[in-house]
Design a protein around this motif. Structure first.
Motif, PDB file in Angstrom:
ATOM      1  N   LYS A  47       0.820  -1.218   0.000  1.00 14.23           N
ATOM      2  CA  LYS A  47       0.000   0.000   0.000  1.00 14.23           C
ATOM      3  C   LYS A  47       0.856   1.271   0.000  1.00 14.23           C
ATOM      4  N   VAL A  48       2.163   1.087   0.235  1.00 14.95           N
ATOM      5  CA  VAL A  48       3.078   2.238   0.272  1.00 14.95           C
ATOM      6  C   VAL A  48       3.892   2.246  -1.021  1.00 14.95           C
ATOM      7  N   SER A  49       3.559   3.140  -1.918  1.00 14.37           N
ATOM      8  CA  SER A  49       4.197   3.162  -3.237  1.00 14.37           C
ATOM      9  C   SER A  49       5.687   3.472  -3.151  1.00 14.37           C
ATOM     10  N   GLU A  50       6.104   4.178  -2.089  1.00 15.96           N
ATOM     11  CA  GLU A  50       7.523   4.542  -1.934  1.00 15.96           C
ATOM     12  C   GLU A  50       8.419   3.326  -1.727  1.00 15.96           C
ATOM     13  N   TYR A  51       7.826   2.170  -1.411  1.00 14.52           N
ATOM     14  CA  TYR A  51       8.621   0.961  -1.171  1.00 14.52           C
ATOM     15  C   TYR A  51       8.900   0.176  -2.461  1.00 14.52           C
ATOM     16  N   TRP A  52       8.193   0.478  -3.523  1.00 12.48           N
ATOM     17  CA  TRP A  52       8.207  -0.394  -4.703  1.00 12.48           C
ATOM     18  C   TRP A  52       8.683   0.310  -5.968  1.00 12.48           C
ATOM     19  N   ASP A  53       9.050  -0.558  -6.949  1.00 16.53           N
ATOM     20  CA  ASP A  53       9.498  -0.104  -8.272  1.00 16.53           C
ATOM     21  C   ASP A  53      10.799   0.688  -8.188  1.00 16.53           C
ATOM     22  N   GLY A  54      11.679   0.220  -7.307  1.00 14.10           N
ATOM     23  CA  GLY A  54      13.021   0.798  -7.225  1.00 14.10           C
ATOM     24  C   GLY A  54      13.998  -0.003  -8.065  1.00 14.10           C
ATOM     25  N   GLU A  55      15.229  -0.100  -7.589  1.00 13.13           N
ATOM     26  CA  GLU A  55      16.272  -0.813  -8.335  1.00 13.13           C
ATOM     27  C   GLU A  55      16.861  -1.976  -7.542  1.00 13.13           C
ATOM     28  N   ILE A  56      16.263  -2.303  -6.404  1.00 13.43           N
ATOM     29  CA  ILE A  56      16.778  -3.385  -5.556  1.00 13.43           C
ATOM     30  C   ILE A  56      15.963  -4.658  -5.808  1.00 13.43           C
ATOM     31  N   ASN A  57      16.650  -5.737  -6.120  1.00 14.18           N
ATOM     32  CA  ASN A  57      15.972  -7.006  -6.398  1.00 14.18           C
ATOM     33  C   ASN A  57      15.277  -7.529  -5.143  1.00 14.18           C
ATOM     34  N   TRP A  58      14.024  -7.931  -5.316  1.00 11.46           N
ATOM     35  CA  TRP A  58      13.232  -8.521  -4.222  1.00 11.46           C
ATOM     36  C   TRP A  58      12.530  -9.754  -4.786  1.00 11.46           C
ATOM     37  N   THR A  59      12.614 -10.848  -4.064  1.00 11.18           N
ATOM     38  CA  THR A  59      12.090 -12.104  -4.605  1.00 11.18           C
ATOM     39  C   THR A  59      11.080 -12.767  -3.686  1.00 11.18           C
ATOM     40  N   SER A  60      10.109 -13.403  -4.301  1.00 12.84           N
ATOM     41  CA  SER A  60       9.178 -14.313  -3.637  1.00 12.84           C
ATOM     42  C   SER A  60       9.324 -15.665  -4.336  1.00 12.84           C
ATOM     43  N   PRO A  61       8.809 -16.754  -3.748  1.00 12.49           N
ATOM     44  CA  PRO A  61       8.931 -18.063  -4.394  1.00 12.49           C
ATOM     45  C   PRO A  61       8.339 -18.131  -5.795  1.00 12.49           C
ATOM     46  N   LYS A  62       7.522 -17.156  -6.167  1.00 16.37           N
ATOM     47  CA  LYS A  62       6.983 -17.117  -7.527  1.00 16.37           C
ATOM     48  C   LYS A  62       8.109 -17.060  -8.559  1.00 16.37           C
ATOM     49  N   ASP A  63       9.198 -16.355  -8.225  1.00 14.59           N
ATOM     50  CA  ASP A  63      10.339 -16.283  -9.148  1.00 14.59           C
ATOM     51  C   ASP A  63      10.926 -17.662  -9.408  1.00 14.59           C
ATOM     52  N   LEU A  64      10.960 -18.497  -8.361  1.00 22.57           N
ATOM     53  CA  LEU A  64      11.520 -19.838  -8.510  1.00 22.57           C
ATOM     54  C   LEU A  64      10.568 -20.760  -9.249  1.00 22.57           C
ATOM     55  N   SER A  65       9.279 -20.590  -9.025  1.00 24.30           N
ATOM     56  CA  SER A  65       8.298 -21.440  -9.714  1.00 24.30           C
ATOM     57  C   SER A  65       8.269 -21.129 -11.204  1.00 24.30           C
ATOM     58  N   ASN A  66       8.564 -19.884 -11.557  1.00 26.76           N
ATOM     59  CA  ASN A  66       8.559 -19.498 -12.973  1.00 26.76           C
ATOM     60  C   ASN A  66       9.807 -19.970 -13.713  1.00 26.76           C
ATOM     61  N   SER A  67      10.936 -20.048 -13.006  1.00 28.95           N
ATOM     62  CA  SER A  67      12.189 -20.393 -13.699  1.00 28.95           C
ATOM     63  C   SER A  67      12.591 -21.854 -13.512  1.00 28.95           C
ATOM     64  N   LYS A  68      12.493 -22.346 -12.265  1.00 26.39           N
ATOM     65  CA  LYS A  68      12.892 -23.721 -11.931  1.00 26.39           C
ATOM     66  C   LYS A  68      14.349 -24.010 -12.307  1.00 26.39           C
ATOM     67  N   GLU A  69      15.195 -22.989 -12.303  1.00 27.18           N
ATOM     68  CA  GLU A  69      16.618 -23.167 -12.587  1.00 27.18           C
ATOM     69  C   GLU A  69      17.399 -23.245 -11.283  1.00 27.18           C
ATOM     70  N   MET A  70      18.628 -23.751 -11.366  1.00 25.35           N
ATOM     71  CA  MET A  70      19.470 -23.886 -10.184  1.00 25.35           C
ATOM     72  C   MET A  70      19.882 -22.523  -9.624  1.00 25.35           C
ATOM     73  N   PHE A  71      20.041 -21.534 -10.509  1.00 22.89           N
ATOM     74  CA  PHE A  71      20.478 -20.204 -10.086  1.00 22.89           C
ATOM     75  C   PHE A  71      19.389 -19.175 -10.372  1.00 22.89           C
ATOM     76  N   LEU A  72      19.255 -18.219  -9.467  1.00 19.97           N
ATOM     77  CA  LEU A  72      18.341 -17.103  -9.670  1.00 19.97           C
ATOM     78  C   LEU A  72      19.155 -15.929 -10.193  1.00 19.97           C
ATOM     79  N   LEU A  73      18.829 -15.480 -11.423  1.00 21.24           N
ATOM     80  CA  LEU A  73      19.591 -14.426 -12.077  1.00 21.24           C
ATOM     81  C   LEU A  73      18.842 -13.100 -12.146  1.00 21.24           C
ATOM     82  N   GLN A  74      17.521 -13.142 -11.928  1.00 18.55           N
ATOM     83  CA  GLN A  74      16.742 -11.916 -11.969  1.00 18.55           C
ATOM     84  C   GLN A  74      15.449 -12.116 -11.184  1.00 18.55           C
ATOM     85  N   THR A  75      14.820 -11.022 -10.817  1.00 20.41           N
ATOM     86  CA  THR A  75      13.568 -11.080 -10.063  1.00 20.41           C
ATOM     87  C   THR A  75      12.480 -10.302 -10.802  1.00 20.41           C
TER      88      THR A  75
END
Length: 220
Positions: A47-75
């Motif tokens: 709900k706080v827009s100031e926390y989002w859409d910056g330049e720092i990578n933030w991940t949830s397990p959704k990133d892993l379910s989408n890629s299923k690779e051994m390494f996480l290279l992007q979020t």
């Protein structure tokens, strides 16, 4: 194929021993909390827009379910410095191993970028008694043990305290170092391949629309 080779080596060196078996000299039975250091994360308020859409990578397990690779290279999502301040574990270093701790339990990835994480992970920090190469293969082979330690009525979740209390066989540091010398080049090659695949995908996604609309043409 490379991951299968690494897992085969792990099984040959360590997978044949069970708790209760006679162990090699200097090996012992202990708990994961003795040999790994873990932390968790959180989600800054959406709900706080100031926390989002910056330049720092933030991940949830959704990133892993989408890629299923051994390494996480992007979020998929990124946060700001203000958002990062809301996450007590901060920015996790390259080499951290992520384990999804709920919905579902069991996604795995080693990060090759600095990331902040949400509450759906247990993060295993690098440079512990068990390397994260070792722990990736251990968790992949013994994930059933982790899931058996999970609980919950709505969905299964493995807590950090339950994870730390999981019994495991602790090999000698000497054999772990020798194992690392063998598998580290394999993990590095997998990472190199994934990075090349990512570069090729970006090139394809850039060129294909231009080829389709005639902006660029291929000479006969």
């Amino acid at each position: 194929t490379l991951e299968t080779i690494a897992q085969t080596i792990f099984k040959e060196w360590f997978g044949k021993y069970q708790i209760g078996d006679e162990l090699p000299e200097e090996w012992r039975v202990g708990k994961l909390g003795e040999v790994v250091k873990i932390c968790g994360g959180t989600t800054p308020s959406t709900k706080v827009s100031e926390y989002w859409d910056g330049e720092i990578n933030w991940t949830s397990p959704k990133d892993l379910s989408n890629s299923k690779e051994m390494f996480l290279l992007q979020t998929e999502k990124k946060i700001t410095q203000e958002g990062l301040k809301k996450i007590s574990s901060g920015l996790l270093p390259i080499g951290t191993l992520l384990l999804s701790s709920r919905a579902p339990v069991g996604y795995l990835a080693i990060i090759n970028i600095e990331v902040a994480i949400n509450q759906g992970y247990i993060a295993l920090l690098p440079k512990q008694y068990f390397s994260n190469n070792y722990m990736y293969l251990w968790l992949d082979l013994f994930m059933k043990i982790v899931k058996n330690a999970a609980n919950g009525s709505t969905f299964l979740e493995i807590s950090k305290s339950s994870f730390r209390n999981i019994e495991c066989i602790i090999p000698s540091k000497d054999i772990l170092n020798k194992f690392e010398d063998v598998v580290n080049p394999i993990f590095n090659k997998i990472l190199s391949n994934l990075s090349q695949i990512q570069t090729l995908k970006k090139t394809r996604d850039t060129l294909l629309p231009k080829l389709m609309n005639g902006t660029i043409r291929v000479k006969k």
